[in-house]
Scaffold this motif. Structure first.
Motif, PDB file in Angstrom:
ATOM      1  N   GLU A   1       0.764  -1.099   0.061  1.00  0.00           N
ATOM      2  CA  GLU A   1       0.003   0.210   0.125  1.00  0.00           C
ATOM      3  C   GLU A   1       1.019   1.151   0.132  1.00  0.00           C
ATOM      4  N   ASP A   2       1.956   1.115   0.574  1.00  0.00           N
ATOM      5  CA  ASP A   2       2.722   2.384   0.768  1.00  0.00           C
ATOM      6  C   ASP A   2       3.311   2.786  -0.693  1.00  0.00           C
ATOM      7  N   LEU A   3       3.400   1.663  -1.652  1.00  0.00           N
ATOM      8  CA  LEU A   3       4.016   2.151  -2.929  1.00  0.00           C
ATOM      9  C   LEU A   3       2.890   2.812  -3.577  1.00  0.00           C
ATOM     10  N   TYR A   4       1.733   2.281  -3.491  1.00  0.00           N
ATOM     11  CA  TYR A   4       0.561   2.730  -4.117  1.00  0.00           C
ATOM     12  C   TYR A   4       0.297   4.213  -3.872  1.00  0.00           C
ATOM     13  N   ILE A   5       0.493   4.567  -2.614  1.00  0.00           N
ATOM     14  CA  ILE A   5       0.253   5.729  -1.950  1.00  0.00           C
ATOM     15  C   ILE A   5       1.233   6.802  -2.347  1.00  0.00           C
ATOM     16  N   ALA A   6       2.562   6.390  -2.409  1.00  0.00           N
ATOM     17  CA  ALA A   6       3.545   7.215  -2.882  1.00  0.00           C
ATOM     18  C   ALA A   6       3.742   7.517  -4.330  1.00  0.00           C
ATOM     19  N   TRP A   7       3.424   6.667  -5.155  1.00  0.00           N
ATOM     20  CA  TRP A   7       3.209   6.698  -6.592  1.00  0.00           C
ATOM     21  C   TRP A   7       2.152   7.621  -6.964  1.00  0.00           C
ATOM     22  N   LEU A   8       0.705   7.391  -6.308  1.00  0.00           N
ATOM     23  CA  LEU A   8      -0.375   8.410  -6.803  1.00  0.00           C
ATOM     24  C   LEU A   8      -0.037   9.944  -6.236  1.00  0.00           C
ATOM     25  N   ARG A   9       0.608   9.936  -5.078  1.00  0.00           N
ATOM     26  CA  ARG A   9       1.004  11.294  -4.626  1.00  0.00           C
ATOM     27  C   ARG A   9       2.035  11.988  -5.465  1.00  0.00           C
ATOM     28  N   ALA A  10       2.886  11.162  -6.216  1.00  0.00           N
ATOM     29  CA  ALA A  10       3.920  11.775  -6.736  1.00  0.00           C
ATOM     30  C   ALA A  10       3.433  12.110  -8.330  1.00  0.00           C
ATOM     31  N   GLY A  11       2.292  11.455  -8.725  1.00  0.00           N
ATOM     32  CA  GLY A  11       1.773  11.992  -9.990  1.00  0.00           C
ATOM     33  C   GLY A  11       1.669  10.789 -10.990  1.00  0.00           C
ATOM     34  N   PRO A  12       1.241  11.001 -12.101  1.00  0.00           N
ATOM     35  CA  PRO A  12       0.796   9.910 -13.097  1.00  0.00           C
ATOM     36  C   PRO A  12       2.277   9.511 -13.933  1.00  0.00           C
ATOM     37  N   ASP A  13       3.206  10.529 -14.009  1.00  0.00           N
ATOM     38  CA  ASP A  13       4.452  10.347 -14.461  1.00  0.00           C
ATOM     39  C   ASP A  13       5.567   9.518 -13.705  1.00  0.00           C
ATOM     40  N   ALA A  14       5.075   9.245 -12.428  1.00  0.00           N
ATOM     41  CA  ALA A  14       6.238   8.395 -11.720  1.00  0.00           C
ATOM     42  C   ALA A  14       6.202   7.175 -12.036  1.00  0.00           C
ATOM     43  N   VAL A  15       7.329   6.493 -11.960  1.00  0.00           N
ATOM     44  CA  VAL A  15       7.535   5.133 -11.928  1.00  0.00           C
ATOM     45  C   VAL A  15       8.240   4.306 -10.703  1.00  0.00           C
ATOM     46  N   VAL A  16       7.672   3.092 -10.270  1.00  0.00           N
ATOM     47  CA  VAL A  16       8.585   2.549  -9.138  1.00  0.00           C
ATOM     48  C   VAL A  16       9.795   2.075  -9.854  1.00  0.00           C
ATOM     49  N   SER A  17      10.923   2.201  -9.086  1.00  0.00           N
ATOM     50  CA  SER A  17      12.219   1.910  -9.857  1.00  0.00           C
ATOM     51  C   SER A  17      13.060   1.491  -8.643  1.00  0.00           C
ATOM     52  N   HIS A  18      14.632   1.305  -9.208  1.00  0.00           N
ATOM     53  CA  HIS A  18      15.511   0.978  -8.216  1.00  0.00           C
ATOM     54  C   HIS A  18      15.222  -0.159  -7.090  1.00  0.00           C
ATOM     55  N   ASP A  19      15.603  -0.084  -6.082  1.00  0.00           N
ATOM     56  CA  ASP A  19      15.743  -0.984  -5.131  1.00  0.00           C
ATOM     57  C   ASP A  19      14.291  -1.523  -4.957  1.00  0.00           C
ATOM     58  N   SER A  20      13.196  -0.555  -5.007  1.00  0.00           N
ATOM     59  CA  SER A  20      11.835  -0.763  -4.627  1.00  0.00           C
ATOM     60  C   SER A  20      11.228  -1.628  -5.835  1.00  0.00           C
ATOM     61  N   ALA A  21      11.834  -1.488  -6.951  1.00  0.00           N
ATOM     62  CA  ALA A  21      11.401  -2.390  -8.176  1.00  0.00           C
ATOM     63  C   ALA A  21      11.990  -3.752  -7.885  1.00  0.00           C
ATOM     64  N   LEU A  22      13.271  -3.773  -7.563  1.00  0.00           N
ATOM     65  CA  LEU A  22      13.729  -4.971  -7.159  1.00  0.00           C
ATOM     66  C   LEU A  22      12.872  -5.961  -6.086  1.00  0.00           C
ATOM     67  N   ASP A  23      12.549  -5.257  -5.306  1.00  0.00           N
ATOM     68  CA  ASP A  23      11.746  -5.928  -4.104  1.00  0.00           C
ATOM     69  C   ASP A  23      10.238  -6.145  -4.666  1.00  0.00           C
ATOM     70  N   VAL A  24       9.883  -5.477  -5.416  1.00  0.00           N
ATOM     71  CA  VAL A  24       8.530  -5.899  -6.336  1.00  0.00           C
ATOM     72  C   VAL A  24       8.745  -7.140  -6.895  1.00  0.00           C
ATOM     73  N   TYR A  25       9.781  -7.155  -7.650  1.00  0.00           N
ATOM     74  CA  TYR A  25      10.028  -8.341  -8.448  1.00  0.00           C
ATOM     75  C   TYR A  25      10.614  -9.419  -7.603  1.00  0.00           C
ATOM     76  N   GLY A  26      10.816  -9.282  -6.413  1.00  0.00           N
ATOM     77  CA  GLY A  26      11.212 -10.387  -5.528  1.00  0.00           C
ATOM     78  C   GLY A  26      12.690 -10.892  -5.771  1.00  0.00           C
ATOM     79  N   LEU A  27      13.660 -10.088  -6.556  1.00  0.00           N
ATOM     80  CA  LEU A  27      14.963 -10.196  -6.946  1.00  0.00           C
ATOM     81  C   LEU A  27      16.069  -9.935  -6.042  1.00  0.00           C
ATOM     82  N   SER A  28      15.706  -9.499  -4.840  1.00  0.00           N
ATOM     83  CA  SER A  28      16.833  -9.222  -3.838  1.00  0.00           C
ATOM     84  C   SER A  28      16.539  -9.379  -2.530  1.00  0.00           C
TER      85      SER A  28
END
Length: 209
Positions: free
Chosen positions: A77-104
């Motif tokens: 939920e924290d990712l959805y909140i951060a993304w929505l508050r950042a605006g429609p052009d925001a993209v989850v990336s870096h360590d957060s993306a690795l975590d979503v993919y379950g790769l680290s």
């Protein structure tokens, strides 16, 4: 005012009336979450959103961010909140993306988002990266826009993530078929420097087993 004018004014009213289907369609593509701005686009005033929240139809999860109550909350939920508050052009990336993919095994201490802005901004608990992303480098995961696995690996290498953790991520991504060696080799050739060194070393280690 003529009858024709009065009729035109009256016929425009439904365009600003609450459109539940439109709002739910937005929320459905975002795991049930939406912003007050998005609700406004569907004809819901802030007062009406607050009314539905009080009635239990919407759940307020953060300032300006709600979830349709019939959708269960998510562990991210924290990712959805951060993304929505950042605006429609925001993209989850870096360590957060690795975590979503379950790769680290690395646990991100901040939420990482990439935005096409000229200067970086920081908020408590959120790390904003500013760079241009090619549309081909962005995909979607559970309604979240997220950098592709190949782009994510490039980003974490550039950010200084240890070669050991990057190697683990590369090995896991290849094993699970989330990226190909050709894609990684193309990134190494295009980026050069430490990106090429870390990717090449990880692929060589995997080949030499």
């Amino acid at each position: 005012m003529s009858k024709k004018t009065r009729h035109t004014a009256h016929s425009a009213i439904p365009a600003t009336a609450p459109q539940a289907d439109a709002l739910f369609a937005i929320a459905e593509g975002q795991a049930g979450y939406f912003t007050t701005a998005q609700a406004g686009g569907a004809g819901y005033s802030r007062q009406l959103v607050a009314h539905h929240a009080a009635a239990g139809n919407f759940k307020r999860v953060s300032q300006g961010v709600y979830r349709v109550a019939r959708y269960p909350g998510t562990p991210r939920e924290d990712l959805y909140i951060a993304w929505l508050r950042a605006g429609p052009d925001a993209v989850v990336s870096h360590d957060s993306a690795l975590d979503v993919y379950g790769l680290s095994d690395v646990m991100p201490s901040e939420i990482h988002l990439t935005l096409p802005r000229t200067s970086s901004r920081r908020r408590t608990g959120i790390r904003m990266h500013t760079t241009s992303l090619d549309p081909a480098e962005v995909t979607s995961r559970d309604g979240l826009p997220i950098t592709t696995v190949a782009r994510t690996i490039v980003d974490v290498i550039r950010a200084g993530t240890s070669a050991e953790h990057v190697g683990q991520a590369i090995d896991e991504a290849l094993t699970r078929g989330m990226v190909t060696e050709e894609e990684l080799q193309a990134q190494a050739a295009a980026r050069g420097g430490r990106v090429a060194q870390v990717i090449s070393a990880a692929l060589a280690e995997r080949t030499g087993r």
